[in-house]
Write an enzyme that holds these catalytic residues in place. Structure first.
Site, short mmCIF file in Angstrom:
data_model
loop_
_atom_site.label_atom_id
_atom_site.label_comp_id
_atom_site.label_asym_id
_atom_site.label_seq_id
_atom_site.Cartn_x
_atom_site.Cartn_y
_atom_site.Cartn_z
N LYS A 72 4.77 -9.76 14.09
CA LYS A 72 4.66 -8.53 14.88
C LYS A 72 4.37 -8.77 16.36
O LYS A 72 4.87 -8.05 17.22
CB LYS A 72 3.59 -7.61 14.29
CG LYS A 72 3.96 -7.04 12.93
CD LYS A 72 2.89 -6.05 12.49
CE LYS A 72 3.04 -5.69 11.04
NZ LYS A 72 2.04 -4.68 10.62
N ASP A 108 2.64 2.46 13.23
CA ASP A 108 1.42 2.58 12.42
C ASP A 108 0.53 3.74 12.89
O ASP A 108 -0.08 4.43 12.07
CB ASP A 108 0.62 1.28 12.44
CG ASP A 108 1.22 0.23 11.52
OD1 ASP A 108 1.97 0.60 10.60
OD2 ASP A 108 0.96 -0.97 11.73
N GLY A 136 -9.03 -5.35 13.08
CA GLY A 136 -7.80 -6.12 12.99
C GLY A 136 -6.61 -5.33 13.53
O GLY A 136 -6.77 -4.37 14.30
N THR A 160 -17.13 -9.28 12.38
CA THR A 160 -17.18 -10.13 13.57
C THR A 160 -17.28 -9.19 14.78
O THR A 160 -16.27 -8.62 15.23
CB THR A 160 -15.91 -11.00 13.67
OG1 THR A 160 -15.66 -11.58 12.39
CG2 THR A 160 -16.03 -12.08 14.72
P1 ATR Z 1 -5.04 -6.02 9.43
O1 ATR Z 1 -3.98 -6.46 10.39
O2 ATR Z 1 -4.50 -5.52 8.12
O3 ATR Z 1 -6.02 -5.08 10.03
P2 ATR Z 1 -6.74 -8.34 9.77
O4 ATR Z 1 -6.33 -8.49 11.18
O5 ATR Z 1 -6.82 -9.58 8.93
O6 ATR Z 1 -5.78 -7.38 8.97
O7 ATR Z 1 -8.14 -7.57 9.72
C1 ATR Z 1 -8.85 -7.41 8.54
C2 ATR Z 1 -10.15 -6.65 8.83
O8 ATR Z 1 -10.92 -6.61 7.63
C3 ATR Z 1 -11.02 -7.29 9.89
O9 ATR Z 1 -11.72 -6.29 10.58
C4 ATR Z 1 -11.97 -8.14 9.05
O10 ATR Z 1 -13.19 -8.46 9.69
P3 ATR Z 1 -13.29 -9.75 10.63
O11 ATR Z 1 -12.67 -9.39 11.95
O12 ATR Z 1 -14.75 -10.02 10.75
O13 ATR Z 1 -12.54 -10.85 9.93
C5 ATR Z 1 -12.20 -7.21 7.88
N1 ATR Z 1 -12.66 -7.92 6.68
C6 ATR Z 1 -11.93 -8.67 5.84
N2 ATR Z 1 -12.69 -9.16 4.85
C7 ATR Z 1 -13.96 -8.73 5.08
C8 ATR Z 1 -15.22 -8.90 4.42
N3 ATR Z 1 -15.32 -9.64 3.30
N4 ATR Z 1 -16.30 -8.29 4.93
C9 ATR Z 1 -16.22 -7.53 6.06
N5 ATR Z 1 -15.05 -7.34 6.74
C10 ATR Z 1 -13.94 -7.92 6.26
#
Ligand code: ATR
Length: 289
Positions: A72, A108, A136, A160
C-alpha cells in the site's frame, strides 16, 4: 469503419500473499449480481515488485484494482495522481487508469464512515470526543475520517505510545495521545469508541476495556470481523450501547473501486454480508487446517 471491439473490464487485487484475500469473492458477487461482463482476480506480486506491476498495467489489460499488504505504501509512491484521502493517509488501496494515468485512492476512511452511516446513522449527531484504540494503518484511515466528520477531540491510545504520538502529530489538532490506563476514564465523555487493533480477533489476545462509565449514547465500533461479535461488541450491546461490527467497513471500502472499474455503484446488503461471513469462516477454517 470496423466496430470497436468490446473490452471486458478486468480488475485485480495485488498482494503477497494474496490467496487468502476475500476481495475476489466480494467483487465476484457484485459482478454476478449486476450481470457485468468483467473479471476480478487475485494477483500475487512479490515484495518490491509492485512498481513494476503497476507500470505494466495498461499492457496487461487491467483497468485497475486493489492493492493490499505489503504494497500500500509503495503504490502510494508510484501513483501519478492521488485523492485527498490517499494523500493524507499515505497509503493506496485502490488504483485505476484514467487516460493512461495511474490514479490512487484510499477507500478505508470512506468505508469506515459509510459503514457507520448504515449501522449507526446517529453517529454524525454527536461529534465531541472519539477514542481510537491502535495506531496502525487502519487507525490512520479512521483518524482521517473522524477529522473529516468534524470531531472536536480525537484521542489515540496505543500499546506503543510513540506510534500514537507520530499519528497525532501528523494529523495535528484535534488529535492527541493518551495512555491505555486512562482509556476507561476517557470514555465518560466520549461519543465514539473505535477498536482498530487486532485485539479480540480469533487467535489474538482479548481486548480488555471497562465500559462501566460509558454514556448511554456511546457508539462502539470494532474493525475486527472475525468473530463478527467481538467481546467488546457483546459487552457494549449488553449495556444498551450501539455496537457496529467490522465486516461492514470491509464491504463498504470496496464500493468506490467497483464503481470506478465497472461503472456501477454496488450496494452493500444482507445477502452480501451473509456471503462474506461464510467465506471468511471458511478461509479461517482452511487456514487452521
Ligand atoms: P493495521 O494496518 O491493520 O492497523 P498494524 O499496522 O499492524 O495493522 O497495527 C496493528 C495495531 O494493533 C497496532 O496499533 C498495534 O499496537 P502497536 O503499535 O503497539 O504494535 C495493535 N496491537 C496488535 N497486537 C496488540 C496487542 N497484543 N496488544 C495491544 N495492541 C496490539
Amino acid at each position: 469503419m470496423a466496430p470497436t471491439p468490446n473490452v471486458i473490464p478486468r480488475a485485480f487485487v495485488a498482494g503477497w500473499p494474496v490467496a487468502h484475500s476475500l476481495s475476489p469473492i466480494l467483487h465476484g458477487h457484485w459482478l454476478k449480481r449486476y450481470r457485468i461482463d468483467g473479471s476480478y482476480e487475485a494477483v500475487p506480486v512479490e515484495p518490491g515488485r509492485i512498481a513494476e506491476f503497476l507500470a505494466g498495467l495498461a499492457d496487461s489489460g487491467y483497468c485497475g484494482g486493489n492493492i493490499t499488504i505489503p504494497h500500500k505504501e509503495a503504490a502510494f509512491a508510484v501513483a501519478a495522481r492521488l485523492t485527498p484521502a490517499a494523500t493524507a493517509i499515505g497509503a493506496v488501496n485502490t488504483v485505476w487508469l484514467e487516460s493512461g494515468i495511474l490514479r490512487g485512492d484510499n477507500t478505508d476512511a470512506y468505508g469506515f464512515s459509510a459503514n457507520l452511516d448504515a449501522q449507526a446513522p446517529q453517529w454524525r449527531n454527536r461529534t465531541g470526543r472519539s477514542l481510537i484504540l491502535g495506531a496502525g494503518g487502519a487507525a490512520r484511515a479512521i483518524v482521517f475520517a473522524l477529522r473529516q466528520t468534524g470531531f472536536d477531540d480525537i484521542v489515540i491510545v496505543n500499546r506503543t505510545r510513540e506510534r500514537a504520538g507520530t499519528l497525532a502529530e501528523e494529523f495535528g489538532a484535534p488529535c492527541r495521545v493518551a495512555d491505555w490506563d486512562n482509556a476507561a476514564a476517557l470514555l465518560r465523555d466520549a461519543d465514539l469508541l473505535v477498536n482498530t487493533t487486532s485485539l479480540g480477533m480469533t487467535g489474538q489476545p482479548l481486548l480488555s476495556l471497562a465500559l462501566d462509565d460509558a454514556p448511554a449514547h456511546l457508539v462502539v465500533a470494532d474493525i475486527v470481523y472475525m468473530p463478527l461479535e467481538t467481546d467488546l461488541l457483546v459487552d457494549a450491546r449488553a449495556r444498551g450501547l450501539t455496537a457496529v461490527d467490522g465486516l461492514g467497513m470491509l464491504l463498504h471500502q470496496a464500493v468506490p473501486g467497483f464503481e470506478r472499474w465497472f461503472k456501477k455503484k454496488p450496494v452493500v446488503d444482507e445477502t452480501l454480508r451473509a456471503v462474506m461471513l461464510e467465506a471468511a469462516a471458511k478461509r479461517h477454517k482452511d487456514h487452521r487446517g
